[in-house]
Motif scaffolding. Structure first.
Motif, PDB file in Angstrom:
ATOM      1  N   GLN A 247      40.630  39.460  61.563  1.00 48.56           N
ATOM      2  CA  GLN A 247      40.726  37.999  61.620  1.00 48.56           C
ATOM      3  C   GLN A 247      41.825  37.501  60.691  1.00 48.56           C
ATOM      4  N   MET A 248      41.843  38.025  59.478  1.00 50.30           N
ATOM      5  CA  MET A 248      42.861  37.603  58.516  1.00 50.30           C
ATOM      6  C   MET A 248      44.257  38.011  58.970  1.00 50.30           C
ATOM      7  N   LYS A 249      44.389  39.225  59.497  1.00 44.54           N
ATOM      8  CA  LYS A 249      45.695  39.689  59.967  1.00 44.54           C
ATOM      9  C   LYS A 249      46.184  38.873  61.150  1.00 44.54           C
ATOM     10  N   PHE A 250      45.267  38.562  62.054  1.00 41.64           N
ATOM     11  CA  PHE A 250      45.623  37.806  63.251  1.00 41.64           C
ATOM     12  C   PHE A 250      46.083  36.396  62.891  1.00 41.64           C
ATOM     13  N   HIS A 251      45.484  35.832  61.851  1.00 41.65           N
ATOM     14  CA  HIS A 251      45.802  34.462  61.452  1.00 41.65           C
ATOM     15  C   HIS A 251      46.731  34.400  60.253  1.00 41.65           C
ATOM     16  N   CYS A 252      47.385  35.508  59.947  1.00 40.84           N
ATOM     17  CA  CYS A 252      48.345  35.518  58.849  1.00 40.84           C
ATOM     18  C   CYS A 252      49.464  34.521  59.139  1.00 40.84           C
ATOM     19  N   ILE A 253      49.737  33.662  58.192  1.00 41.91           N
ATOM     20  CA  ILE A 253      50.723  32.593  58.399  1.00 41.91           C
ATOM     21  C   ILE A 253      52.097  33.153  58.732  1.00 41.91           C
ATOM     22  N   GLU A 254      52.490  34.253  58.077  1.00 40.14           N
ATOM     23  CA  GLU A 254      53.801  34.854  58.337  1.00 40.14           C
ATOM     24  C   GLU A 254      53.814  35.728  59.579  1.00 40.14           C
ATOM     25  N   GLN A 255      52.640  35.999  60.177  1.00 42.29           N
ATOM     26  CA  GLN A 255      52.512  36.798  61.407  1.00 42.29           C
ATOM     27  C   GLN A 255      53.173  38.177  61.281  1.00 42.29           C
ATOM     28  N   LYS A 256      52.987  38.817  60.148  1.00 38.39           N
ATOM     29  CA  LYS A 256      53.599  40.120  59.919  1.00 38.39           C
ATOM     30  C   LYS A 256      52.774  41.278  60.472  1.00 38.39           C
ATOM     31  N   PHE A 257      51.564  41.002  60.963  1.00 39.44           N
ATOM     32  CA  PHE A 257      50.693  42.065  61.453  1.00 39.44           C
ATOM     33  C   PHE A 257      50.565  42.070  62.977  1.00 39.44           C
ATOM     34  N   LEU A 258      51.329  41.228  63.661  1.00 42.34           N
ATOM     35  CA  LEU A 258      51.126  41.064  65.105  1.00 42.34           C
ATOM     36  C   LEU A 258      51.350  42.344  65.894  1.00 42.34           C
ATOM     37  N   HIS A 259      52.192  43.247  65.394  1.00 41.89           N
ATOM     38  CA  HIS A 259      52.440  44.494  66.119  1.00 41.89           C
ATOM     39  C   HIS A 259      51.151  45.295  66.300  1.00 41.89           C
ATOM     40  N   GLU A 260      50.174  45.092  65.435  1.00 37.50           N
ATOM     41  CA  GLU A 260      48.905  45.807  65.541  1.00 37.50           C
ATOM     42  C   GLU A 260      48.088  45.338  66.745  1.00 37.50           C
ATOM     43  N   PHE A 261      48.399  44.161  67.271  1.00 33.04           N
ATOM     44  CA  PHE A 261      47.614  43.584  68.365  1.00 33.04           C
ATOM     45  C   PHE A 261      48.367  43.602  69.703  1.00 33.04           C
ATOM     46  N   SER A 262      49.494  44.265  69.752  1.00 23.34           N
ATOM     47  CA  SER A 262      50.303  44.299  70.975  1.00 23.34           C
ATOM     48  C   SER A 262      49.489  44.842  72.142  1.00 23.34           C
ATOM     49  N   GLY A 263      49.448  44.068  73.231  1.00 22.74           N
ATOM     50  CA  GLY A 263      48.701  44.482  74.420  1.00 22.74           C
ATOM     51  C   GLY A 263      47.211  44.247  74.328  1.00 22.74           C
ATOM     52  N   CYS A 264      46.731  43.655  73.241  1.00 19.76           N
ATOM     53  CA  CYS A 264      45.297  43.422  73.060  1.00 19.76           C
ATOM     54  C   CYS A 264      44.817  42.326  74.023  1.00 19.76           C
ATOM     55  N   LYS A 265      43.747  42.603  74.756  1.00 22.39           N
ATOM     56  CA  LYS A 265      43.193  41.630  75.690  1.00 22.39           C
ATOM     57  C   LYS A 265      41.801  41.147  75.263  1.00 22.39           C
ATOM     58  N   ASP A 266      41.165  41.897  74.383  1.00 15.67           N
ATOM     59  CA  ASP A 266      39.820  41.558  73.931  1.00 15.67           C
ATOM     60  C   ASP A 266      39.902  40.997  72.516  1.00 15.67           C
ATOM     61  N   PHE A 267      39.489  39.751  72.347  1.00 13.45           N
ATOM     62  CA  PHE A 267      39.539  39.106  71.038  1.00 13.45           C
ATOM     63  C   PHE A 267      38.147  38.978  70.429  1.00 13.45           C
ATOM     64  N   SER A 268      37.269  39.947  70.728  1.00 12.17           N
ATOM     65  CA  SER A 268      35.910  39.891  70.207  1.00 12.17           C
ATOM     66  C   SER A 268      35.877  39.993  68.687  1.00 12.17           C
ATOM     67  N   PHE A 269      36.946  40.525  68.092  1.00 13.71           N
ATOM     68  CA  PHE A 269      36.987  40.624  66.631  1.00 13.71           C
ATOM     69  C   PHE A 269      37.093  39.253  65.962  1.00 13.71           C
ATOM     70  N   LEU A 270      37.357  38.221  66.750  1.00 15.60           N
ATOM     71  CA  LEU A 270      37.404  36.865  66.207  1.00 15.60           C
ATOM     72  C   LEU A 270      36.032  36.197  66.227  1.00 15.60           C
ATOM     73  N   GLU A 271      35.051  36.852  66.845  1.00 10.66           N
ATOM     74  CA  GLU A 271      33.715  36.284  66.948  1.00 10.66           C
ATOM     75  C   GLU A 271      32.906  36.625  65.705  1.00 10.66           C
ATOM     76  N   GLU A 272      31.898  35.809  65.429  1.00  8.82           N
ATOM     77  CA  GLU A 272      31.097  35.994  64.224  1.00  8.82           C
ATOM     78  C   GLU A 272      30.155  37.187  64.333  1.00  8.82           C
ATOM     79  N   SER A 273      29.532  37.370  65.490  1.00 10.33           N
ATOM     80  CA  SER A 273      28.525  38.421  65.648  1.00 10.33           C
ATOM     81  C   SER A 273      29.130  39.677  66.275  1.00 10.33           C
ATOM     82  N   ILE A 274      28.470  40.816  66.048  1.00  8.81           N
ATOM     83  CA  ILE A 274      28.897  42.090  66.634  1.00  8.81           C
ATOM     84  C   ILE A 274      28.145  42.292  67.943  1.00  8.81           C
ATOM     85  N   LYS A 275      28.881  42.447  69.030  1.00  4.79           N
ATOM     86  CA  LYS A 275      28.286  42.611  70.342  1.00  4.79           C
ATOM     87  C   LYS A 275      27.981  44.070  70.601  1.00  4.79           C
TER      88      LYS A 275
END
Length: 278
Positions: A247-275
């Motif tokens: 969550q912190m990496k995805f919302h990093c203001i400088e967006q320096k971690f975006l390469h880690e999410f390339s091609g990601c289609k599931d954003f369940s890591f942004l949800e509060e609960s674990i499915k």
């Protein structure tokens, strides 16, 4: 906007794709007000007004003197793509959001799975293309609100939506290190899956990873015990730690971690609960 950005404004004989999906999804009611922020030549405003909607527009080149008032629904259609200066781009998005009472719809040109380079078109205008991951992360890191995907290049942000706390790069690193000190971090493409073995009526659980990133370079790790076992608590805790870091990496203001999410289609890591998947 850049000096020639106004050249990117098209002349349409019909509603834009952004306005069409707004009406199709019933995101603008007839009794609500609408602002087209960066309206270009004003085609959407003209057609929406003719259809009975309370629509106004602002554009720094075509309608620079238009009085801007807060509106229930604000659209920002393919504006982010033509602003060359990063600070000006962020400020334009923040300003559109500042006029939004209920819902903001942002559209931007999307191309490819990875982050696309910026370019100058044959007309001399600036053009930036996003991946859908990059666009969602950009909107959320600037506004601090969840962006719901309407289409691959269109996102909806609600005033009553879920909020985030964007952090700077150094803050993300420090907080991630602190979280990692509590235990193992599950990889990005890892889920907990429930299954039955043979004719058994009892459920079993396992960690599944898309790649061989689980301990022992495995894709599967069985979770001993039932849903309330210590092993299950350990597995859930590893996913919770992972999600906090992602969550912190995805919302990093400088967006320096975006390469880690390339091609990601599931954003369940942004949800509060674990499915737990079936």
């Amino acid at each position: 906007m850049s000096d020639k950005s106004y050249l990117a404004a098209p002349t349409r004989k019909y509603l834009s794709a952004t306005a069409k999906i707004m009406l199709k999804r019933q995101l603008l009611n007839i009794d609500e007000t609408h602002l087209d922020y960066g309206c270009g030549k004003g085609g959407d405003v003209e057609r929406l007004t003719a259809a009975g909607y309370k629509s106004t527009g602002y554009d720094p080149y075509y309608f620079p003197n238009s009085a801007i008032a807060p509106a229930d629904v604000v659209t920002m259609s393919y504006v982010l793509n033509v602003i060359a200066d990063p600070l000006e781009r962020r400020e334009a998005l923040r300003r559109a959001w500042s006029f939004t009472k209920k819902r903001l719809i942002v559209s931007a040109n999307v191309r490819g799975a990875g982050n696309s380079p910026e370019q100058i078109t044959k007309w001399g205008t600036f053009a930036k293309y996003y991946s859908h991951v990059e666009l969602k992360a950009y909107i959320e890191s600037v506004l601090g609100f969840e962006a719901e995907r309407l289409e691959k290049d269109k996102f909806l942000i609600r005033r009553d939506g879920r909020q985030f706390t964007p952090l700077h790069y150094d803050e993300v690193l420090a907080k991630s290190e602190a979280i990692a000190s509590f235990g193992w971090i599950a990889p990005l493409h890892t889920i907990i899956k429930r299954y039955r073995s043979g004719s058994s009526f009892h459920y079993h659980y396992r960690l599944l990873c898309k790649y061989r990133h689980l301990p022992g370079e495995k894709k599967v790790m069985h979770i001993r015990g039932g849903l309330n076992s210590e092993d299950m608590q350990w597995a859930i805790a590893s996913l919770q730690r992972r999600n906090k870091i992602l969550q912190m990496k995805f919302h990093c203001i400088e967006q320096k971690f975006l390469h880690e999410f390339s091609g990601c289609k599931d954003f369940s890591f942004l949800e509060e609960s674990i499915k737990i998947y079936n």
